[in-house]
Design a protein around this motif. Structure first.
Motif, PDB file in Angstrom:
ATOM      1  N   ARG A 154      12.827   5.113   5.938  1.00 38.92           N
ATOM      2  CA  ARG A 154      11.451   4.797   6.322  1.00 38.92           C
ATOM      3  C   ARG A 154      11.466   4.240   7.738  1.00 38.92           C
ATOM      4  O   ARG A 154      12.204   3.290   8.035  1.00 38.92           O
ATOM      5  CB  ARG A 154      10.826   3.779   5.362  1.00 38.92           C
ATOM      6  N   LEU A 155      10.645   4.802   8.595  1.00 44.61           N
ATOM      7  CA  LEU A 155      10.611   4.419   9.993  1.00 44.61           C
ATOM      8  C   LEU A 155       9.288   3.726  10.304  1.00 44.61           C
ATOM      9  O   LEU A 155       8.217   4.211   9.927  1.00 44.61           O
ATOM     10  CB  LEU A 155      10.760   5.643  10.903  1.00 44.61           C
ATOM     11  N   VAL A 156       9.368   2.606  10.979  1.00 40.65           N
ATOM     12  CA  VAL A 156       8.193   1.901  11.481  1.00 40.65           C
ATOM     13  C   VAL A 156       8.407   1.746  12.983  1.00 40.65           C
ATOM     14  O   VAL A 156       9.363   1.110  13.421  1.00 40.65           O
ATOM     15  CB  VAL A 156       8.018   0.525  10.813  1.00 40.65           C
ATOM     16  N   MET A 159       8.052  -1.506   3.734  1.00 33.60           N
ATOM     17  CA  MET A 159       8.259  -1.432   2.301  1.00 33.60           C
ATOM     18  C   MET A 159       7.794  -0.106   1.705  1.00 33.60           C
ATOM     19  O   MET A 159       7.992   0.147   0.527  1.00 33.60           O
ATOM     20  CB  MET A 159       7.521  -2.575   1.593  1.00 33.60           C
ATOM     21  N   GLY A 160       7.147   0.748   2.485  1.00 33.41           N
ATOM     22  CA  GLY A 160       6.739   2.049   1.979  1.00 33.41           C
ATOM     23  C   GLY A 160       5.507   2.554   2.691  1.00 33.41           C
ATOM     24  O   GLY A 160       4.844   1.832   3.429  1.00 33.41           O
ATOM     25  N   ARG A 161       5.172   3.816   2.424  1.00 33.79           N
ATOM     26  CA  ARG A 161       4.050   4.464   3.084  1.00 33.79           C
ATOM     27  C   ARG A 161       2.716   3.963   2.563  1.00 33.79           C
ATOM     28  O   ARG A 161       1.668   4.369   3.040  1.00 33.79           O
ATOM     29  CB  ARG A 161       4.125   5.966   2.869  1.00 33.79           C
ATOM     30  N   ARG A 162       2.738   3.039   1.598  1.00 40.25           N
ATOM     31  CA  ARG A 162       1.493   2.676   0.931  1.00 40.25           C
ATOM     32  C   ARG A 162       0.609   1.754   1.755  1.00 40.25           C
ATOM     33  O   ARG A 162      -0.550   1.579   1.446  1.00 40.25           O
ATOM     34  CB  ARG A 162       1.827   2.030  -0.412  1.00 40.25           C
ATOM     35  N   VAL A 163       1.127   1.146   2.781  1.00 41.23           N
ATOM     36  CA  VAL A 163       0.308   0.255   3.596  1.00 41.23           C
ATOM     37  C   VAL A 163      -0.571   1.094   4.524  1.00 41.23           C
ATOM     38  O   VAL A 163      -0.083   1.899   5.296  1.00 41.23           O
ATOM     39  CB  VAL A 163       1.186  -0.717   4.405  1.00 41.23           C
ATOM     40  N   LEU A 164      -1.896   0.916   4.407  1.00 40.57           N
ATOM     41  CA  LEU A 164      -2.854   1.681   5.204  1.00 40.57           C
ATOM     42  C   LEU A 164      -3.195   0.998   6.515  1.00 40.57           C
ATOM     43  O   LEU A 164      -3.496   1.656   7.500  1.00 40.57           O
ATOM     44  CB  LEU A 164      -4.140   1.908   4.404  1.00 40.57           C
ATOM     45  N   GLY A 165      -3.199  -0.325   6.528  1.00 41.89           N
ATOM     46  CA  GLY A 165      -3.570  -1.051   7.734  1.00 41.89           C
ATOM     47  C   GLY A 165      -3.730  -2.521   7.437  1.00 41.89           C
ATOM     48  O   GLY A 165      -3.473  -2.989   6.319  1.00 41.89           O
ATOM     49  N   ASP A 174      10.251   9.066  -0.783  1.00 40.81           N
ATOM     50  CA  ASP A 174       9.783   7.749  -0.333  1.00 40.81           C
ATOM     51  C   ASP A 174      10.052   7.608   1.168  1.00 40.81           C
ATOM     52  O   ASP A 174      10.393   6.554   1.652  1.00 40.81           O
ATOM     53  CB  ASP A 174      10.492   6.653  -1.119  1.00 40.81           C
ATOM     54  N   THR A 175       9.948   8.727   1.864  1.00 37.87           N
ATOM     55  CA  THR A 175      10.184   8.736   3.299  1.00 37.87           C
ATOM     56  C   THR A 175       8.842   8.771   4.016  1.00 37.87           C
ATOM     57  O   THR A 175       7.965   9.534   3.659  1.00 37.87           O
ATOM     58  CB  THR A 175      11.015   9.970   3.693  1.00 37.87           C
ATOM     59  N   SER A 176       8.709   7.957   4.997  1.00 37.41           N
ATOM     60  CA  SER A 176       7.469   7.963   5.772  1.00 37.41           C
ATOM     61  C   SER A 176       7.759   7.455   7.163  1.00 37.41           C
ATOM     62  O   SER A 176       8.751   6.767   7.410  1.00 37.41           O
ATOM     63  CB  SER A 176       6.394   7.100   5.110  1.00 37.41           C
ATOM     64  N   THR A 177       6.881   7.813   8.073  1.00 42.90           N
ATOM     65  CA  THR A 177       6.922   7.306   9.440  1.00 42.90           C
ATOM     66  C   THR A 177       5.593   6.644   9.724  1.00 42.90           C
ATOM     67  O   THR A 177       4.546   7.283   9.608  1.00 42.90           O
ATOM     68  CB  THR A 177       7.177   8.429  10.448  1.00 42.90           C
ATOM     69  N   THR A 178       5.632   5.382  10.066  1.00 37.54           N
ATOM     70  CA  THR A 178       4.427   4.622  10.360  1.00 37.54           C
ATOM     71  C   THR A 178       4.488   4.162  11.808  1.00 37.54           C
ATOM     72  O   THR A 178       5.466   3.549  12.228  1.00 37.54           O
ATOM     73  CB  THR A 178       4.294   3.402   9.433  1.00 37.54           C
ATOM     74  N   VAL A 179       3.454   4.477  12.548  1.00 45.02           N
ATOM     75  CA  VAL A 179       3.353   4.069  13.944  1.00 45.02           C
ATOM     76  C   VAL A 179       2.278   2.992  14.036  1.00 45.02           C
ATOM     77  O   VAL A 179       1.134   3.220  13.638  1.00 45.02           O
ATOM     78  CB  VAL A 179       3.008   5.255  14.851  1.00 45.02           C
ATOM     79  N   LEU A 180       2.663   1.832  14.537  1.00 45.28           N
ATOM     80  CA  LEU A 180       1.752   0.702  14.632  1.00 45.28           C
ATOM     81  C   LEU A 180       1.766   0.149  16.051  1.00 45.28           C
ATOM     82  O   LEU A 180       2.698   0.384  16.815  1.00 45.28           O
ATOM     83  CB  LEU A 180       2.155  -0.416  13.645  1.00 45.28           C
ATOM     84  N   SER A 181       0.729  -0.587  16.350  1.00 44.39           N
ATOM     85  CA  SER A 181       0.637  -1.276  17.641  1.00 44.39           C
ATOM     86  C   SER A 181       0.232  -2.712  17.375  1.00 44.39           C
ATOM     87  O   SER A 181      -0.776  -2.967  16.702  1.00 44.39           O
ATOM     88  CB  SER A 181      -0.387  -0.585  18.544  1.00 44.39           C
TER      89      SER A 181
END
Length: 639
Positions: free
Chosen positions: A124-126, A523-529, A159-166
């Motif tokens: 999982r990448l953040v 912790m996973g792709r489930r966090v929307l924001g 359970d792989t996801s990439t989340t890009v945040l600022s």
């Protein structure tokens, strides 16, 4: 969990992972010689030790008061001159569950993300990126690479996801809210847009609109200068996240944050560009010049009407003669009636006045075109505005937010090449270039007539010095400081409150607002924001009810735990037709052509079934428990 970075966000993130989720954390920091500005007095070993000490301090600040469990394992800190494949392998990327790349340099994070995806497709990448559009394309690319690297597995089961945040996008709404009350906060996750609105306490005889639900009660001292706010620690009078209906009804006189609307997110409009064709008439010529030109036009029309009235000529011929007299190309009216001679003299005088006006218009237009890309100066009569100090990443996002709200802003920036300068130029926002600590810089922003001051530079002492000077100019000025150290923020707040008891002072930490969103995404792709509420953060996440004892078999009302989590919506889409990620909406849903399938106004008696998927609002501690990492247990289940 692996965290790559050496700034304040990396420290807070490591503390969040260790304290709430009881995760084993490895922190990868650049070696001393790899920094852009080498620090010869500090060796790499001392630098890593200093970071570990700051992480331990952040853990102590973030530790819940009611948590008496044993602390998690101390983070491992390692140095890496270059964040390449060898450094990632040494950090344990093959065994890791998640990797957070939170360097301040976007290129470094992108390079490391591509390398990490090749080494471990299940990771999982953040990623911390400032460019939103680039982040969307990068996330799609890395998720597609993860699916192609595992051809035998179902993509929905990964359970792989990439989340890009600022961090700037997460903290900007809270920072803007300190300058003006009643602002809204938006959580946008590609195909989903949630709008949380701050609302004032209802007056006598008024009924408060709860919206879809009440997300938080604001501090009882939100508008009180003598309130207990000032640091990142939550006091008894601080905000209450996810209160029940009884608490909301009993808390009179407190503002609320309600979930107002949920709509499909439309495409991001392209930024407006300033070009010669788009320049309005008012930006080319000053008001004084426009009034002069209008006066001459009226004068010429009056002379044309007078010529028509005193002669027997046709109206068009009368106008033609007036123009000839105006430009001094008509024959002298010798032998003509006296009225005609007088009108010719007056018209000739008007022509003499027209020449300098036309010349001034040409010169001013040329000057405007030359300075169309220059920064505006604050107008003379400006008042009731917000003074924004610092146009870095955070300041740029706050400026865009204030501009969307229609709030007049005057910016101060020392670096003419700062990130926010092009935005200020495009939005025509008055900007003063100079060091805010220099004499005359704050006076140029008309701070004595300002409504609020937002000190958002990256230096705590600069922010403090600017606030102290601004308070000496206007004692009741509303100020908000960006401060990292919590103890320092508390001391600053108490001192300012004692010196100026009638002025409102607030402090905010960008990293404390952004770290929970980064930790939840790991912790996973489930966090929307995430939605900032004063100094705290409320997270939105998607969960499958199956395997969740806190949700499965319970009604919506029974699953609600005040102060921890609350079920907001249920995905009505059939299980075999669901997307693995709610944030990956198809194009027709983004444009509003198709519904999202989420039902938001739920009946309290609806029983949650194992096949349901729900959208939950949760606090940091509540999300940790829902993910199987309970802060109150010694050995948490591994996610």
């Amino acid at each position: 969990m692996i965290v790559c970075g050496d700034d304040a966000l990396a420290e807070r993130l490591a503390a969040e992972l260790r304290d709430l989720y009881r995760s084993q954390v490895t922190i990868v920091v650049p070696a001393a010689g790899a920094a852009a500005e080498p620090e010869p007095a500090v060796t790499g070993r001392l630098r890593a030790a200093a970071l570990l000490g700051r992480v331990q301090a952040a853990m102590n600040r973030a530790a819940p008061a009611a948590d008496d469990s044993l602390p998690g394992q101390a983070p491992r800190v390692m140095e890496a001159p270059v964040l390449d494949e060898d450094a990632l392998l040494e950090a344990g990327v093959l065994r890791a569950d998640a990797l957070a790349l939170v360097h301040d340099d976007d290129e470094t994070n992108i390079r490391a993300a591509l390398a990490a995806r090749r080494l471990n497709p299940r990771l999982r990448l953040v990623i911390r990126l400032y460019d939103r559009r680039l982040g969307q394309h990068l996330a799609q690319l890395l998720d597609q690479a993860a699916v192609l690297a595992q051809p035998g597995l179902d993509p929905d089961a990964l359970d792989t996801s990439t989340t890009v945040l600022s961090d700037a996008d997460t903290a900007a709404p809270a920072l803007a809210a300190t300058a003006v009350a009643g602002t809204s906060k938006v959580v946008q996750a590609d195909g989903l847009l949630l709008r949380a609105v701050e609302r004032h306490p209802p007056g006598r005889g008024e009924v408060a609109d709860p919206g879809i639900c009440t997300l938080a009660l604001l501090s009882s001292t939100t508008s009180d200068p003598a309130g207990a706010e000032g640091s990142d620690a939550s006091g008894r009078d601080g905000p209450l996240l996810l209160p029940d209906d009884r608490t909301v009804a009993a808390s009179t006189g407190r503002g609320t944050v309600v979930l107002d609307t949920v709509t499909p997110a439309g495409p991001v409009p392209p930024p407006r560009r300033l070009s010669g064709r788009a320049l309005p008439f008012g930006s080319l010529f000053s008001r004084r010049l426009r009034w002069s030109l209008a006066g001459l036009v009226i004068c010429v029309l009056g002379l044309a009407l007078a010529t028509w009235a005193t002669t027997e000529n046709h109206p068009l011929r009368a106008g033609y003669l007036t123009l000839l007299d105006l430009f001094a190309i008509d024959d002298p009216a010798i032998g003509e009636p006296a009225a005609r001679q007088i009108l010719q003299l007056l018209t000739g005088l008007a022509g003499l006045l027209l020449l300098p006006v036309l010349l001034a218009a040409v010169l001013e237009a040329l000057g405007t075109f030359r300075t169309a890309s220059a920064l505006r100066r604050p107008p003379r009569g400006l008042s009731g505005h917000v003074v924004l100090l610092g146009l870095g990443k955070v300041g740029t996002r706050v400026l865009a937010r204030l501009h969307e709200l229609g709030i007049p802003v005057v910016c101060v920036e020392e670096n003419p090449d700062a990130r926010g300068i092009p935005l200020a130029r495009r939005l025509r926002v008055p900007t003063v270039l100079g060091d805010v600590r220099d004499e005359g810089v704050l006076e140029a922003t008309k701070v004595h007539r300002a409504h609020a001051l937002l000190a958002l530079t990256s230096h705590d002492t600069t922010n403090l010095e600017a606030v102290l000077y601004a308070r000496s100019v206007k004692a009741d000025l509303r100020v908000s400081l960006r401060l990292y150290d919590d103890a320092f923020a508390t001391a600053v707040y108490r001192t300012l409150r004692s010196a100026h008891p009638r002025a409102l002072t607030r402090s905010r930490s960008v990293t404390s607002l952004a770290a929970p969103a980064f930790a939840g995404a790991m912790m996973g792709r489930r966090v929307l924001g995430a939605v900032p509420v004063e100094r705290r953060v409320l997270l939105f996440a998607a969960f499958d009810v199956a395997g969740q004892p806190q949700l499965e078999g319970r009604t919506v009302a029974e699953s609600f735990r005040p102060g921890a989590w609350r079920v907001l919506a249920i995905d009505s889409t059939a299980p075999h037709e669901r997307r693995p990620d709610l944030t990956a909406a198809p194009e027709e849903e983004r444009t509003g052509a198709a519904p999202t399938g989420l039902v938001w106004r739920l009946h309290p008696g609806y029983v949650l079934r194992p096949t349901d998927r729900v959208v939950v609002a949760a606090t940091r501690q509540g999300l940790a428990e829902l993910l199987g990492h309970r802060p109150g247990t010694r050995d948490a289940a591994r996610h």
